[in-house]
Design an enzyme around this catalytic site. Structure first.
Site, PDB file in Angstrom:
ATOM      1  N   GLY A  46       0.827  -1.206   0.000  1.00  0.00           N
ATOM      2  CA  GLY A  46       0.000   0.000   0.000  1.00  0.00           C
ATOM      3  C   GLY A  46       0.851   1.241   0.000  1.00  0.00           C
ATOM      4  O   GLY A  46       2.072   1.183   0.221  1.00  0.00           O
ATOM      5  N   GLN A  51       3.009   9.987   1.403  1.00  0.00           N
ATOM      6  CA  GLN A  51       4.284   9.333   1.068  1.00  0.00           C
ATOM      7  C   GLN A  51       4.827   9.777  -0.282  1.00  0.00           C
ATOM      8  O   GLN A  51       5.988   9.521  -0.598  1.00  0.00           O
ATOM      9  CB  GLN A  51       4.123   7.812   1.079  1.00  0.00           C
ATOM     10  CG  GLN A  51       3.865   7.233   2.461  1.00  0.00           C
ATOM     11  CD  GLN A  51       3.782   5.728   2.406  1.00  0.00           C
ATOM     12  OE1 GLN A  51       2.726   5.171   2.111  1.00  0.00           O
ATOM     13  NE2 GLN A  51       4.884   5.050   2.651  1.00  0.00           N
ATOM     14  N   CYS A  88       7.413  -0.519   5.759  1.00  0.00           N
ATOM     15  CA  CYS A  88       6.874   0.692   5.144  1.00  0.00           C
ATOM     16  C   CYS A  88       7.856   1.205   4.099  1.00  0.00           C
ATOM     17  O   CYS A  88       9.063   1.226   4.344  1.00  0.00           O
ATOM     18  CB  CYS A  88       6.655   1.747   6.227  1.00  0.00           C
ATOM     19  SG  CYS A  88       6.000   3.300   5.605  1.00  0.00           S
ATOM     20  N   LEU A  89       7.325   1.620   2.959  1.00  0.00           N
ATOM     21  CA  LEU A  89       8.191   2.126   1.879  1.00  0.00           C
ATOM     22  C   LEU A  89       8.877   3.431   2.280  1.00  0.00           C
ATOM     23  O   LEU A  89       9.848   3.828   1.643  1.00  0.00           O
ATOM     24  CB  LEU A  89       7.373   2.325   0.598  1.00  0.00           C
ATOM     25  CG  LEU A  89       6.772   1.053  -0.019  1.00  0.00           C
ATOM     26  CD1 LEU A  89       5.930   1.393  -1.241  1.00  0.00           C
ATOM     27  CD2 LEU A  89       7.862   0.049  -0.387  1.00  0.00           C
ATOM     28  N   HIS A 130      -2.533   0.468   8.448  1.00  0.00           N
ATOM     29  CA  HIS A 130      -1.221   1.083   8.247  1.00  0.00           C
ATOM     30  C   HIS A 130      -1.333   2.317   7.347  1.00  0.00           C
ATOM     31  O   HIS A 130      -0.821   3.391   7.680  1.00  0.00           O
ATOM     32  CB  HIS A 130      -0.277   0.035   7.635  1.00  0.00           C
ATOM     33  CG  HIS A 130       1.089   0.547   7.308  1.00  0.00           C
ATOM     34  ND1 HIS A 130       2.232   0.079   7.916  1.00  0.00           N
ATOM     35  CD2 HIS A 130       1.501   1.499   6.426  1.00  0.00           C
ATOM     36  CE1 HIS A 130       3.281   0.734   7.421  1.00  0.00           C
ATOM     37  NE2 HIS A 130       2.869   1.591   6.511  1.00  0.00           N
ATOM     38  N   GLU A 131      -2.041   2.174   6.224  1.00  0.00           N
ATOM     39  CA  GLU A 131      -2.152   3.293   5.271  1.00  0.00           C
ATOM     40  C   GLU A 131      -2.997   4.432   5.839  1.00  0.00           C
ATOM     41  O   GLU A 131      -2.678   5.598   5.642  1.00  0.00           O
ATOM     42  CB  GLU A 131      -2.722   2.820   3.934  1.00  0.00           C
ATOM     43  CG  GLU A 131      -1.876   1.788   3.192  1.00  0.00           C
ATOM     44  CD  GLU A 131      -0.393   2.118   3.120  1.00  0.00           C
ATOM     45  OE1 GLU A 131      -0.029   3.313   3.036  1.00  0.00           O
ATOM     46  OE2 GLU A 131       0.406   1.173   3.165  1.00  0.00           O
ATOM     47  N   HIS A 134      -1.091   6.746   8.056  1.00  0.00           N
ATOM     48  CA  HIS A 134      -0.275   7.736   7.333  1.00  0.00           C
ATOM     49  C   HIS A 134      -1.040   9.052   7.132  1.00  0.00           C
ATOM     50  O   HIS A 134      -0.435  10.122   7.116  1.00  0.00           O
ATOM     51  CB  HIS A 134       0.125   7.213   5.947  1.00  0.00           C
ATOM     52  CG  HIS A 134       1.351   6.347   5.935  1.00  0.00           C
ATOM     53  ND1 HIS A 134       2.597   6.804   6.308  1.00  0.00           N
ATOM     54  CD2 HIS A 134       1.537   5.056   5.560  1.00  0.00           C
ATOM     55  CE1 HIS A 134       3.486   5.823   6.178  1.00  0.00           C
ATOM     56  NE2 HIS A 134       2.877   4.744   5.723  1.00  0.00           N
TER      57      HIS A 134
HETATM   58 CO    CO Z   1       3.790   2.970   5.284  1.00  0.00          CO
END
Ligand code: CO
Length: 150
Positions: A46, A51, A88-89, A130-131, A134
């Site tokens: 995701g 991000q 996480c990216l 998680h998303e 953010h």
């Molecule tokens: Co993340």
């Protein structure tokens, strides 16, 4: 479509509360298209708009159940508990153990402004939580009981 640069931890943009999407236009469609291309290239589960430096409440989720675009998503119900690894990216080279609900019900809008609902379970629910975090400037490392180098 274009691949966008993924902001890394330490950048203030990841700590801001995102604004609601109010206009469902071509610009939003392009953002979602670019986020899809970016999350696939990065092989993530995701990606959230902050991000890629955009403070809007929009995320994409790419899991076994399918590919989802959630605009102005809200968790309206959560059930149960699961404990598992997350990455996480925006936090490269690390992973951590985080407790999340086992099931979440989410209300959201699609890219055209149509109201929708979904129920996510297991890893899908983890990705949704998680998303959505953010969008409020929260990273999984804030919630993790343990973070290790990958
Ligand atoms: Co993340």
């Amino acid at each position: 479509m274009a691949i966008r640069n993924v902001v890394q931890v330490g950048d203030d943009v990841l700590r801001k509360k995102c604004f609601e999407v109010t206009v469902f236009d071509e610009k939003l469609a392009t953002l979602l298209d670019d986020m899809k291309e970016t999350v696939r290239k990065e092989e993530g589960a995701g990606l959230a708009a902050p991000q890629v430096g955009i403070l809007r409440r929009a995320v994409v989720i790419d899991v076994e159940e399918g590919f989802f675009e959630l605009v102005n998503p809200v968790i309206v119900e959560s059930k149960g508990e699961q404990k598992g690894w997350e990455g996480c990216l925006s936090v490269r080279g690390k992973r951590g153990i985080v407790v999340r609900p086992q099931t979440v019900k989410v209300e959201y809008f699609d890219r055209t402004g149509k109201k929708k609902k979904l129920t996510a379970r297991g890893f899908f629910a983890r990705a949704v939580c998680h998303e959505l975090d953010h969008l409020d400037g929260v990273l999984y490392t804030d919630r993790a009981e343990k973070v290790v180098k990958d």
